[in-house]
Design a protein around this motif. Structure first.
Motif, mmCIF file in Angstrom:
data_model
loop_
_atom_site.group_PDB
_atom_site.id
_atom_site.type_symbol
_atom_site.label_atom_id
_atom_site.label_comp_id
_atom_site.label_asym_id
_atom_site.label_seq_id
_atom_site.Cartn_x
_atom_site.Cartn_y
_atom_site.Cartn_z
ATOM 1 N N ALA A 29 0.831 -1.208 0.000
ATOM 2 C CA ALA A 29 0.000 0.000 0.000
ATOM 3 C C ALA A 29 0.861 1.252 0.000
ATOM 4 O O ALA A 29 0.568 2.226 -0.712
ATOM 5 C CB ALA A 29 -0.931 -0.021 1.215
ATOM 6 N N ALA A 30 1.947 1.245 0.791
ATOM 7 C CA ALA A 30 2.832 2.403 0.829
ATOM 8 C C ALA A 30 3.491 2.642 -0.525
ATOM 9 O O ALA A 30 3.750 3.793 -0.905
ATOM 10 C CB ALA A 30 3.902 2.207 1.907
ATOM 11 N N GLY A 31 3.754 1.557 -1.243
ATOM 12 C CA GLY A 31 4.341 1.702 -2.573
ATOM 13 C C GLY A 31 3.401 2.393 -3.534
ATOM 14 O O GLY A 31 3.823 3.204 -4.368
ATOM 15 N N VAL A 32 2.109 2.089 -3.433
ATOM 16 C CA VAL A 32 1.118 2.768 -4.270
ATOM 17 C C VAL A 32 1.127 4.258 -3.972
ATOM 18 O O VAL A 32 1.136 5.100 -4.881
ATOM 19 C CB VAL A 32 -0.286 2.173 -4.043
ATOM 20 C CG1 VAL A 32 -1.335 2.953 -4.830
ATOM 21 C CG2 VAL A 32 -0.313 0.703 -4.438
ATOM 22 N N ASP A 33 1.128 4.605 -2.691
ATOM 23 C CA ASP A 33 1.139 6.020 -2.308
ATOM 24 C C ASP A 33 2.361 6.727 -2.874
ATOM 25 O O ASP A 33 2.258 7.838 -3.415
ATOM 26 C CB ASP A 33 1.124 6.154 -0.789
ATOM 27 C CG ASP A 33 -0.187 5.695 -0.164
ATOM 28 O OD1 ASP A 33 -1.196 5.637 -0.887
ATOM 29 O OD2 ASP A 33 -0.185 5.389 1.048
ATOM 30 N N THR A 34 3.517 6.096 -2.746
ATOM 31 C CA THR A 34 4.750 6.710 -3.246
ATOM 32 C C THR A 34 4.696 6.902 -4.753
ATOM 33 O O THR A 34 5.057 7.970 -5.270
ATOM 34 C CB THR A 34 5.969 5.845 -2.870
ATOM 35 O OG1 THR A 34 6.084 5.778 -1.453
ATOM 36 C CG2 THR A 34 7.248 6.411 -3.462
#
Length: 347
Positions: A240-245
């Motif tokens: 999920a954090a990768g999507v945000d980044t």
């Protein structure tokens, strides 16, 4: 007796006699030399794909090897030819196929997932799936052609152009391959990856890499791009954090290419898509032209395949290799050597 590695239950593999049949009409029998273990194989190993994979199942779709025999009606191939396999069978009748997108056929048979794969000492496949390899290309390196074809397709889907600034979120094998293919297309590339080992490898390959916790990645991208933002971001982390980044780093009319398989829905900042007129594209698998280009990139050294191979293990040690990959650590790509000759030639 020939052997195969089989998935039998979640986190359980065994070695058993291979059941590959002699080649029938339009088929070839192969002797796989090397088979790579990929993220999808790990998903299967974890039991995440039991609704699709029917145990006992022979895994493996990243491979290189040689033709052993050919079935009736097969032309252009002979024993000893060096090959890899584009592991796709489609129905040629569904709407996707009729529009020329056979790789996303509604009834696609992904060989190595939906049907028996390459992690065995003899493997029978349709002759139409074969991709010829240059004789000068070492077979261990050639086992990385399939994931390189994934990267070629991804970079094509994102329409990466020379001079563009590209951020790859996730520095595993496919992420590094995407970064290398994008660089070969003339882009400037940065990799975002939490693993120190993988960041070091990226740097050694000339790919500047950032830890996702190093300041704000979006701020680093702002400084790098003169406040413009990246032209393209690839989400390869599956987090999920990768999507945000990946969304945060994009500039006006940037393109986000979704590569990773997300097993659950993710929240996405759609206001940012609206405000900056961003584009989201999905990228799944490859076609024959992607594979043929991947062969060239590995053969000419654009893809330094030997640098991505962390370890080569014999077929009987494949279960332990899955455990090693599951544990993370200083590992990139592990190859399974299916024959004694292959093991002796390994990096």
């Amino acid at each position: 007796m020939t052997l195969a590695v089989r998935y039998t239950a979640a986190r359980t593999l065994d070695t058993a006699p291979a059941l590959s049949a002699p080649p029938g009409p339009g088929e070839v029998e192969l002797a796989p030399a090397y088979v790579g273990i990929c993220g999808t194989d790990l998903h299967i190993y974890h039991g995440d794909m039991d609704g699709r994979v029917h145990a006992p199942a022979v895994l493996g779709h990243e491979m290189s090897g040689r033709v052993v025999s050919v079935g009736p009606g097969v032309e252009g191939w002979r024993p000893g030819d060096a090959v890899t396999v584009m592991p796709l069978r489609w129905d040629d009748t569904c709407p996707a196929c009729l529009r020329g997108h056979q790789h996303v056929c509604r009834h696609l048979d992904f060989i190595g997932i939906d049907s028996p794969g390459a992690m065995q000492q003899r493997w029978t496949v349709p002759a139409a799936t074969l991709i010829r390899l240059p004789e000068a290309l070492a077979l261990d390196r050639a086992a990385l052609v399939e994931p390189t074809a994934v990267a070629v397709h991804d970079v094509g889907r994102a329409a990466v152009r020379a001079g563009e600034k590209v951020v790859v979120v996730g520095g595993g094998p496919v992420g590094i391959l995407i970064a290398l293919v994008a660089r070969a297309a003339g882009a400037e590339v940065r990799v975002v990856e939490p693993s120190a080992h993988r960041r070091l490898l990226a740097e050694e390959l000339g790919l500047p890499a950032w830890h996702p916790a190093d300041d704000e990645v979006s701020e680093l991208v702002r400084q790098w791009t003169g406040d413009a933002g990246a032209d393209v971001a690839f989400e390869v982390s599956g987090a999920a954090a990768g999507v945000d980044t990946a969304v945060d780093v994009l500039g006006v009319r940037g393109r986000l290419c979704l590569v990773a398989i997300h097993s659950r829905p993710r929240e996405v900042d759609l206001h940012r898509f609206f405000w900056r007129e961003l584009t989201l594209v999905g990228a799944r698998l490859y076609d024959r032209s992607d594979f043929e280009k991947a062969v060239d990139l590995v053969a000419d050294g654009t893809i330094p395949a030997e640098r991505l191979i962390s370890r080569v293990v014999p077929l009987t040690q494949a279960p332990a290799a899955f455990e090693a990959l599951e544990g993370g650590g200083d590992v990139m790509k592990i190859l399974v050597a299916c024959t004694d000759d292959a093991q002796g030639a390994a990096v």
